[in-house]
Scaffold this motif. Structure first.
Motif, short mmCIF file in Angstrom:
data_model
loop_
_atom_site.label_atom_id
_atom_site.label_comp_id
_atom_site.label_asym_id
_atom_site.label_seq_id
_atom_site.Cartn_x
_atom_site.Cartn_y
_atom_site.Cartn_z
N ASP A 27 3.64 -4.31 -1.72
CA ASP A 27 2.33 -3.68 -1.85
C ASP A 27 2.49 -2.32 -2.53
O ASP A 27 3.36 -1.53 -2.15
CB ASP A 27 1.71 -3.49 -0.46
N PRO A 28 1.65 -2.02 -3.55
CA PRO A 28 1.75 -0.70 -4.21
C PRO A 28 1.63 0.46 -3.23
O PRO A 28 2.23 1.52 -3.44
CB PRO A 28 0.60 -0.73 -5.21
N GLY A 29 0.85 0.29 -2.17
CA GLY A 29 0.70 1.35 -1.19
C GLY A 29 1.95 1.60 -0.38
O GLY A 29 2.04 2.63 0.32
N GLN A 30 2.93 0.70 -0.46
CA GLN A 30 4.20 0.86 0.25
C GLN A 30 5.29 1.43 -0.65
O GLN A 30 6.46 1.39 -0.28
CB GLN A 30 4.65 -0.49 0.83
N ILE A 31 4.91 1.91 -1.82
CA ILE A 31 5.87 2.53 -2.74
C ILE A 31 5.46 3.98 -2.96
O ILE A 31 4.31 4.27 -3.29
CB ILE A 31 5.91 1.79 -4.09
N VAL A 32 6.40 4.90 -2.75
CA VAL A 32 6.16 6.32 -2.92
C VAL A 32 7.06 6.83 -4.04
O VAL A 32 8.28 6.61 -4.00
CB VAL A 32 6.42 7.11 -1.63
N GLY A 60 8.19 10.68 3.35
CA GLY A 60 8.45 9.74 4.43
C GLY A 60 9.82 9.13 4.40
O GLY A 60 10.02 8.03 4.95
N VAL A 61 10.79 9.80 3.79
CA VAL A 61 12.14 9.25 3.69
C VAL A 61 12.75 8.92 5.06
O VAL A 61 13.40 7.88 5.22
CB VAL A 61 13.05 10.21 2.90
N PRO A 62 12.56 9.75 6.11
CA PRO A 62 13.16 9.40 7.41
C PRO A 62 12.68 8.07 7.98
O PRO A 62 13.36 7.47 8.82
CB PRO A 62 12.73 10.58 8.31
N ARG A 63 11.51 7.59 7.53
CA ARG A 63 10.98 6.32 8.04
C ARG A 63 10.99 5.21 6.98
O ARG A 63 10.43 4.14 7.19
CB ARG A 63 9.55 6.52 8.53
#
Length: 353
Positions: free
Chosen positions: A168-173, A207-210
């Motif tokens: 999902d595009p929303g799951q890519i930062v 959100g790298v830690p998660r």
């Protein structure tokens, strides 16, 4: 590298991150929104003009001679000053029917007219508040996402592969500093963070830690090493994949915490060399590396009926067996028999080539 105790941007509330974090836009341009609202306002004005004109005998113009009725221009004038709440009072309803029409039709149209025009201004003024709310909500919910540091040629290709695999595009930062790259990523529906991936507070905001995976696709090898070090410190369990231009720096990436290191220059060089003598092989490799068309390399769990058998006898074209995190080629002795818990690396048919 910032110290682990330095919150920096990560400790800021959502409204302070507007301009740093950008959430995907709705896809409707501001110009189109304004034009649509202006057309609706004109439609409301037209309805008011028609209503007043049909009942023009129930109105009186204080500046006109006795017995002089309202013209179409007078109806347009009265409707305009009424809907904009100016109301000069020179033209007024005098009959009960006209006053009833004003109460039931003109007044609601006045409210609608003002909402359409003032609402556009309010929307611009409240955009920052909406972004703040969306950022705060996203930060509280984001889990198991993929962070891509760098959105150059390698970063864009990595994102395309992720989207082709169904992410999902929303799951890519995307973490970047160049505005054109951030705009391009946002246009694809990705969440973007404006900042350097070498800073721990920027990676915390992303959100790298998660995160479940981190892709390091920077243009410089020294930057890739520093980003990998910072990301590994924040996310000890995340799967980190990093790109390096020179093979001599590959070991530095692995020592910095990368699970996998891809040497981009050597890989491209091999393909260039193969293309001179066996171009069809290069075409096939490119097809296998494209997850959303033709053939693709995929990974799956073994089925119960496959345990104990040889991967070479399956209907799928199996390339290797992954056992306890270790990949064994299909011709390796360890891959002679499939065991429970193995995963198969195979060639999947996506669409007709």
């Amino acid at each position: 590298m910032s110290s682990s105790g330095d919150d920096g941007l990560a400790g800021q509330p959502g409204h302070a991150l507007v301009g740093v974090v950008r959430m995907p836009a709705a896809g409707i341009s501001p110009i189109r929104t304004i034009v649509r609202r202006l057309l609706l306002a004109l439609a409301a004005l037209l309805v008011a003009v028609v209503v007043v004109y049909l009942d023009r005998g129930g109105y009186r113009d204080a500046n006109a001679a006795p017995g002089h009725g309202l013209s179409l221009l007078d109806c347009l004038y009265y409707s305009m000053v009424s809907l904009t709440a100016i109301g000069y009072g020179d033209i007024v309803p005098v009959t009960e029917a006209a006053r009833l029409v004003n109460v039931l039709v003109v007044t609601p149209l006045r409210v609608l007219f003002l909402i359409l025009l003032i609402g556009t201004t309010l929307e611009v003024l409240t955009e920052r508040s909406r972004q703040s709310f969306k950022i705060q909500r996203w930060r509280s919910k984001v889990r198991d996402h993929v962070v891509v540091v760098g959105y150059g040629t390698k970063g864009r290709a990595a994102v395309s592969a992720l989207l082709g695999e169904g992410t999902d595009p929303g799951q890519i930062v995307v973490v970047e500093t160049a505005k054109p790259a951030l705009d391009a990523a946002s246009a694809r529906g990705l969440v973007t963070v404006n900042g350097s991936g070498t800073r721990s507070d920027v990676l915390r905001v992303a959100g790298v830690p998660r995160a479940r995976a981190i892709v390091v696709a920077t243009n410089r090898d020294d930057t890739a090493v520093l980003v990998t070090l910072t990301a590994r410190e924040l996310a000890p369990k995340a799967h980190i994949v990093a790109s390096v231009r020179e093979a001599e720096n590959e070991h530095l990436l692995r020592q910095s915490g990368a699970d996998q290191a891809v040497v981009s220059s050597e890989t491209a060089g091999r393909l260039l060399g193969m293309a001179t003598s066996t171009p069809s092989v290069v075409a096939m490799v490119e097809d296998l590396l494209t997850p959303d068309v033709g053939l693709a390399i995929a990974e799956r769990d073994v089925e119960d009926g496959e345990v104990g058998g040889s991967p070479r006898h399956l209907s799928d074209i199996v390339l290797g067996v992954v056992r306890n995190g270790v990949l064994y080629r299909v011709d390796a002795p360890e891959a002679d028999a499939i065991e429970t818990g193995d995963r198969l690396l195979y060639v999947k048919k996506v669409t007709p080539a």
